[in-house]
Design an enzyme around this catalytic site. Structure first.
Site, PDB file in Angstrom:
ATOM      1  CE  LYS A  15      -2.114  -0.974   3.891  1.00 57.50           C
ATOM      2  NZ  LYS A  15      -1.425  -2.228   4.250  1.00 57.50           N
ATOM      3  NE  ARG A  90      -3.679  -1.106  10.133  1.00 62.67           N
ATOM      4  CZ  ARG A  90      -2.626  -0.548   9.553  1.00 62.67           C
ATOM      5  NH1 ARG A  90      -2.671   0.711   9.183  1.00 62.67           N
ATOM      6  NH2 ARG A  90      -1.538  -1.250   9.325  1.00 62.67           N
ATOM      7  NE  ARG A 129       7.640  -3.285   5.466  1.00 63.55           N
ATOM      8  CZ  ARG A 129       6.347  -2.971   5.578  1.00 63.55           C
ATOM      9  NH1 ARG A 129       5.623  -2.762   4.506  1.00 63.55           N
ATOM     10  NH2 ARG A 129       5.781  -2.899   6.762  1.00 63.55           N
ATOM     11  NE  ARG A 163       7.095  -0.567   9.673  1.00 67.60           N
ATOM     12  CZ  ARG A 163       5.875  -0.448   9.146  1.00 67.60           C
ATOM     13  NH1 ARG A 163       5.724   0.141   7.985  1.00 67.60           N
ATOM     14  NH2 ARG A 163       4.819  -0.910   9.768  1.00 67.60           N
ATOM     15  NE  ARG A 174       2.681  -4.574  11.214  1.00 72.22           N
ATOM     16  CZ  ARG A 174       3.582  -4.405  10.256  1.00 72.22           C
ATOM     17  NH1 ARG A 174       4.733  -5.045  10.287  1.00 72.22           N
ATOM     18  NH2 ARG A 174       3.333  -3.596   9.262  1.00 72.22           N
TER      19      ARG A 174
HETATM   20  P1  AMP Z   1       1.413   0.610   8.908  1.00 66.94           P
HETATM   21  O1  AMP Z   1       2.634   1.389   8.619  1.00 66.94           O
HETATM   22  O2  AMP Z   1       0.215   1.066   8.109  1.00 66.94           O
HETATM   23  O3  AMP Z   1       1.627  -0.880   8.801  1.00 66.94           O
HETATM   24  O4  AMP Z   1       1.023   0.907  10.437  1.00 66.94           O
HETATM   25  C1  AMP Z   1       1.927   0.614  11.480  1.00 66.94           C
HETATM   26  C2  AMP Z   1       1.184   0.556  12.797  1.00 66.94           C
HETATM   27  O5  AMP Z   1       0.550   1.813  13.068  1.00 66.94           O
HETATM   28  C3  AMP Z   1       0.051  -0.461  12.865  1.00 66.94           C
HETATM   29  O6  AMP Z   1       0.518  -1.782  13.145  1.00 66.94           O
HETATM   30  C4  AMP Z   1      -0.782   0.116  14.024  1.00 66.94           C
HETATM   31  O7  AMP Z   1      -0.163  -0.126  15.273  1.00 66.94           O
HETATM   32  C5  AMP Z   1      -0.688   1.621  13.761  1.00 66.94           C
HETATM   33  N1  AMP Z   1      -1.786   2.074  12.877  1.00 66.94           N
HETATM   34  C6  AMP Z   1      -1.670   2.598  11.633  1.00 66.94           C
HETATM   35  N2  AMP Z   1      -2.873   2.930  11.120  1.00 66.94           N
HETATM   36  C7  AMP Z   1      -3.784   2.599  12.069  1.00 66.94           C
HETATM   37  C8  AMP Z   1      -5.203   2.660  12.142  1.00 66.94           C
HETATM   38  N3  AMP Z   1      -5.944   3.130  11.121  1.00 66.94           N
HETATM   39  N4  AMP Z   1      -5.799   2.209  13.274  1.00 66.94           N
HETATM   40  C9  AMP Z   1      -5.081   1.746  14.302  1.00 66.94           C
HETATM   41  N5  AMP Z   1      -3.752   1.631  14.297  1.00 66.94           N
HETATM   42  C10 AMP Z   1      -3.090   2.051  13.196  1.00 66.94           C
END
Ligand code: AMP
Length: 217
Positions: A15, A90, A129, A163, A174
């Protein structure tokens, strides 16, 4: 072209990468809630301190901490003609909140692009990654390494890192959280007639072409 977009899909589906491609091509703001949280955590802000435990352990940050942040960001002038929301919504309550917030702003969603990939591919991608902590560009140690080890091709900084939430244990969590909390949004947006699909198992360049085709870019 469809320009008010949500990018939906499991962690590792690409994404962020595809949002960067489309954003650079079409000048749409890329709004990534994950990037916002990482920045807040890096700067040790109040929000960052509250979110850190959840992000580090691969759990979702509570809706109450995410929602105002996104509504505030979408209200800004640069999102008036389009945006790419990456990582939000989400959960079903977040999706309802987004619908309501856009309605109040007199804005709408043109489409939700769903990036699909198998769990096996996602685990391989997440655990290999490399992310640039300076510009957010994403590499993969195996399939898409940087030209010079440790150096970001995009911004030239020596800031590539793995990360912490891409460790095998946290990546697996996740994916579980995605299946439980986020996957129901696929049906939600399909029913709303907004869902477009991109097979992100394919080569990155091919998937990027498919993306442009489905959004009419
Ligand atoms: P991402 O980079 O999109 O994988 O997001 C990394 C982390 O940020 C996720 O594993 C969540 O802990 C938090 N996070 C990001 N977006 C959301 C969301 N819309 N709702 C809740 N937690 C989020």
């Amino acid at each position: 072209m469809k320009s008010c977009l949500v990018f939906l899909g499991p962690p590792g589906a690409g994404k962020g990468t595809f949002a960067e491609v489309l954003s650079a091509d079409k000048g749409l703001p890329h709004v990534s809630t994950g990037d916002i949280f990482r920045e807040e955590i890096k700067n040790a802000t109040e929000l960052g301190k509250q979110a850190k435990g959840y992000v580090d352990s691969g759990l979702l940050v509570p809706d109450s901490l995410v929602s105002d942040l996104v509504v505030g960001r979408l209200s800004r002038a640069d999102c008036a003609d389009g945006y790419i929301l990456d990582g939000f919504p989400r959960t079903l309550p977040q999706a309802d909140l987004l619908t309501e917030a856009l309605r109040k702003l007199g804005r709408k969603l043109d489409a939700v692009v769903y990036f699909k990939a198998s769990d096996a591919t996602l685990m391989l991608r997440l655990t290999a990654r490399l992310t640039c902590s300076h510009c957010g560009f994403v590499f993969n140690r195996v399939t898409a390494p940087p030209k010079t080890e440790g150096v970001c091709d995009n911004c030239g900084q020596r800031t590539l890192c793995h990360r912490p939430d891409d460790s095998p244990e946290t990546a697996r969590r996740r994916l579980e959280v995605y299946a439980r909390e986020t996957a129901p949004l696929v049906g939600y947006y399909r029913e709303a007639g907004l869902l477009l699909e991109v097979n992100s198992e394919q080569d990155r360049a091919v998937a990027a072409m498919d993306l442009k085709k489905v959004v009419g870019a």
